[in-house]
Design a protein around this motif. Sequence first.
Motif, short mmCIF file in Angstrom:
data_model
loop_
_atom_site.label_atom_id
_atom_site.label_comp_id
_atom_site.label_asym_id
_atom_site.label_seq_id
_atom_site.Cartn_x
_atom_site.Cartn_y
_atom_site.Cartn_z
N THR A 347 39.74 3.52 -35.62
CA THR A 347 38.87 2.47 -36.18
C THR A 347 37.49 2.53 -35.52
O THR A 347 36.45 2.45 -36.19
N ALA A 348 37.50 2.69 -34.18
CA ALA A 348 36.23 2.74 -33.44
C ALA A 348 35.40 3.94 -33.83
O ALA A 348 34.19 3.84 -34.02
N VAL A 349 36.08 5.11 -33.97
CA VAL A 349 35.34 6.34 -34.35
C VAL A 349 34.70 6.14 -35.72
O VAL A 349 33.52 6.47 -35.93
N LEU A 350 35.49 5.57 -36.65
CA LEU A 350 34.94 5.37 -38.00
C LEU A 350 33.75 4.41 -37.96
O LEU A 350 32.74 4.62 -38.63
N MET A 351 33.90 3.34 -37.14
CA MET A 351 32.78 2.39 -37.01
C MET A 351 31.55 3.08 -36.43
O MET A 351 30.43 2.90 -36.91
N ALA A 352 31.80 3.88 -35.39
CA ALA A 352 30.67 4.54 -34.71
C ALA A 352 29.99 5.54 -35.62
O ALA A 352 28.76 5.68 -35.59
N ILE A 353 30.78 6.25 -36.43
CA ILE A 353 30.18 7.29 -37.26
C ILE A 353 29.49 6.68 -38.49
O ILE A 353 28.37 7.04 -38.82
N PHE A 354 30.19 5.73 -39.14
CA PHE A 354 29.65 5.24 -40.42
C PHE A 354 28.64 4.10 -40.26
O PHE A 354 27.79 3.92 -41.12
N PHE A 355 28.75 3.34 -39.20
CA PHE A 355 27.83 2.20 -39.06
C PHE A 355 26.78 2.40 -37.97
O PHE A 355 26.03 1.50 -37.66
N ARG A 356 26.77 3.60 -37.38
CA ARG A 356 25.79 3.81 -36.30
C ARG A 356 24.38 3.74 -36.89
O ARG A 356 24.14 4.16 -38.02
N PRO A 357 23.44 3.22 -36.12
CA PRO A 357 22.06 3.15 -36.62
C PRO A 357 21.45 4.54 -36.67
O PRO A 357 21.78 5.40 -35.84
N THR A 358 20.59 4.77 -37.66
CA THR A 358 19.94 6.08 -37.76
C THR A 358 18.91 6.26 -36.65
O THR A 358 18.63 7.38 -36.25
N GLU A 359 18.34 5.17 -36.21
CA GLU A 359 17.44 5.28 -35.06
C GLU A 359 17.58 4.03 -34.21
O GLU A 359 17.99 2.98 -34.67
N PHE A 360 17.26 4.19 -32.94
CA PHE A 360 17.45 3.10 -32.00
C PHE A 360 16.24 3.04 -31.08
O PHE A 360 15.77 4.06 -30.58
N ALA A 361 15.74 1.84 -30.87
CA ALA A 361 14.58 1.70 -29.97
C ALA A 361 14.61 0.32 -29.33
O ALA A 361 14.95 -0.66 -29.99
N LEU A 362 14.33 0.28 -28.06
CA LEU A 362 14.12 -1.00 -27.37
C LEU A 362 12.72 -0.93 -26.76
O LEU A 362 12.46 -0.05 -25.95
N PRO A 363 11.82 -1.83 -27.16
CA PRO A 363 10.43 -1.70 -26.70
C PRO A 363 10.27 -1.74 -25.20
O PRO A 363 9.40 -1.06 -24.65
N SER A 364 11.11 -2.53 -24.50
CA SER A 364 10.95 -2.62 -23.05
C SER A 364 11.49 -1.39 -22.36
O SER A 364 11.22 -1.16 -21.19
N LEU A 365 12.30 -0.65 -23.08
CA LEU A 365 13.03 0.45 -22.45
C LEU A 365 12.48 1.81 -22.85
O LEU A 365 12.50 2.74 -22.07
N MET A 366 12.00 1.91 -24.07
CA MET A 366 11.67 3.22 -24.61
C MET A 366 10.22 3.27 -25.10
O MET A 366 9.94 3.82 -26.16
N ALA A 367 9.34 2.67 -24.33
CA ALA A 367 7.94 2.60 -24.75
C ALA A 367 7.37 3.98 -24.99
O ALA A 367 6.63 4.20 -25.95
N ASP A 368 7.71 4.94 -24.12
CA ASP A 368 7.16 6.29 -24.27
C ASP A 368 8.14 7.25 -24.93
O ASP A 368 7.73 8.17 -25.61
N LEU A 369 9.43 7.02 -24.67
CA LEU A 369 10.44 7.91 -25.27
C LEU A 369 10.49 7.70 -26.78
O LEU A 369 10.81 8.61 -27.53
#
Lengths: 416, 467
Positions: A347-369
């Motif tokens: 169930t977890a694998v299916l959730m992770a594969i099908f519902f994972r976000p296409t991109e991920f960003a946190l402004p405080s964390l990934m300002a340059d990355l």
Amino acid sequence: MIWTQIIFGGLGRRGFEAVVAGLVLAAASALVAGSLMVIEGGRYALTQAERNDRPEIVQMRSRFNRALFETPRSGNLPPLTLPVYEPLIEPDQLSSAAGDGTIVARQSLFRNVVSGDRFLNVYIFGIDPIAEAQVSNFSLTRGRFLRPDDGAVAVLDEASARALGVDLDETFPVRKADGEDLVLTVVGIIGKLELRDAPPRTVEAPAQDSSFVSSGVFVTLHTSEAIFGRTTLTDALVVARTPTNAPSLANDLREAFRLEPGVFVTERYSQFSRKVHDFVLTLGLFTLIGTATALLAGLFAANLLHDVYAGRRRHYATLIALGVSPARVALAGLSLGLAVACAGTITAVLMAIFFRPTEFALPSLMADLGAIEPRFDLSVAAAMAAIALGAVALGITPTWRRLLRHPMAKALSENG
Amino acid sequence: MHRGLVWLAIVDLRRAWVRWVLATAALALAILAVAVFAHQISLQQAAVLAQYEKGGAASFVVEVFGIPDGDIDALVTAARAIGSVNSAEAPYNGVDLALSGDISFVVFQNDRQQEYLGARTSVIGVDRSFDPARDYYVNFHRLNPQASQSVLGIPLLPISGTVRPPTPQETLVPSSVTDYVGVRPGAQASIELRHTGVTPPIVRRLDGVQLIGTFEVVGPDQGRFDPFWQLQIRGEEVLTVHRPDAKDGISTTLPIVLSADVVRDFLTAVRAELQARGGPLPQPLSRDQLVIRANTIDDVPAVERAVKSLLRDRRLTEDCGGSPPGSFCLRLPERNNFQVAFQEQSKVGAGGSFFIALLIALIAVGTAGLQVQTVVTRWREFGVLQAIGFSPGQIVGYYGLQLCLLLAGGIAFAAIASIALTSALSSSLASVGMAAAVSVIVGGLSALPVLLWPLSRSPADLIGDQA
């Protein structure tokens, strides 16, 4: 059939606990998988940045040569070979300023041949074949690459070869500074060319799909010096011994060329180090989330499974008393736990594969990355399997130990 | 609630304190994590909007046709008076007015001769409220009639010196031009303003204009300029070498920035010269572009309506087809506009929302699981409690109190931790409050059915059930 009943039969209300344990494992595994996928995505983004930015490389270039723009492109004109940048970088001055950095020296030239209303432009790069191959990518389709002791020979990309109408072992002339022609023999044809820090393409040339020069003729530095009539460089890359040395190397180079405002020094280490810092923060936060989830939710799932197994002690003791080998009974117990764990993990694998976000960003964390793409790989799958197996092992161990160490009669007389 | 029940619940919690402490810690971490992600999503969305606003997404362009140049200023003043309007500009856009500028700098001189190196670019004349990063728009249809009627915002981003609207003796120049020539802020420039709408072009030379700053142009014409070299002997121009393919007309949107007064004076001189030459004007020499910026991206639709109303009140009709005199047309900038900003804003929260959803699912399953464990382990107790006189409501209250204590403990730990966290990942108390509220609702809803499960049976069934 009988084994299915032995494994799953008579669970009663404890079966509900087993279902909840599976759900806890599913949610926890999905969360851990999500965290690891973000970490993997960040690691991939950093690797790409390292490959593309090459933080240990410091670029030096002179200002553009205005003659490149001002040379007439039609009429009865003699062939010309012009520097792309003004030749302002003295090799000796560069060597003393570069210290222990590796110098990738270049003479970036432009060959212009006008015939009536037609003209043929190609870029010619005088390079150090060994040093240049460490920073740029030349995929040869035919022939060979340059050697340091080569004379009037050249390798060129397919687009330039087509434009010049030459093939392997054929020759073409290049006008030298003294007005004479130097005949270059083609010894290699490049299929794919990735010239690091190539000049911007400001005039028409073969392979025009890029705003940077993506085609050209490559000769050894001493051949280009013969064409150009001087040893002064137009641009260069200096590879620092380690990436951390790049800022101080850039400062040294700026200091050495401070009296020449037409020389520009660019380093990318500072930006890259900010990306590394972002990645470290990302790694820290998501490792914390993943570890805390795996530990707390995994322990809770193990506790629920332990309750399930504790409720089945008499069941297992009866089987052993009836003559079923303890190993087979243990296998039956494990099968129950593994079935729960597998259901949760799948169930977890299916959730992770099908519902994972296409991109991920946190402004405080990934300002340059910047935004990253979460990535699912084997290490994520292994972590999910480890959580599931760990929960099953922790859940079954106390029950099994009690069954083996305590008198069987005690287990048989238990209620529940 | 009866005090005895509270005491019983606390004693019960103390008996299994390790389990409850671990559950409280897990809940606190989950609330904190939800709060951090929610806070980061709101930061991210705000950052996206701010980025779009910085890039001019709160702006739109109004093209007005057949309005005398003098009336444009009155229109701008009226637009500025509209509520929620941050700024209204009507720059003198060289692309629309067929104005180019030959800017050059001395690169060599002695007592006999001077050599100049320079570039031919477009020109923009701006007043003091012009924002270089957000107020320069070009309709590429004006450059190329084959292109569609759409306006593109071209940010002029500061590189060096002071990038602000220049005074009449100052100018801002693209860094590609200053890099090419090899000059820095502080240098003195000579500028030849050229109206290329007629042949021969009308030219005015400005000397001693100070370069106060350089900017980088983000757009299709980045670095596109026509370089030239000029030789003067004893102050007289004797030779100017342009590239063979250089055009007299405007071929780039790359501008040099001048004061609006300078351009206005030049256009007045052009009109006078054209009148002296006789014949009709080849094209109207008046501004036809208003750049309106709302306070926020959210305000853009309302400001659009207000501007339309203002223009209709001035007897202008909306017509984006043929641009007849006395008409206007509102155009949203390509790519960077408020609609794109809203779309992008809705996308950026996806990553954080995924984690929030998983954490909430974990809270729900965890709370329900804790309750299932309690209920299954104490199945007979439910019957015994009812047999000795406890009502079902009191039993729900008793176990509900334990759950409330757990949730309260988790929320308290999360709140303390969020205050203690001072790093970049700290969350606001509001987001902790929101996460706590969601956790209470989700935890309560998931635990309640489990709690009602044994109460749906009769006490005798519960006591007699051995399974």
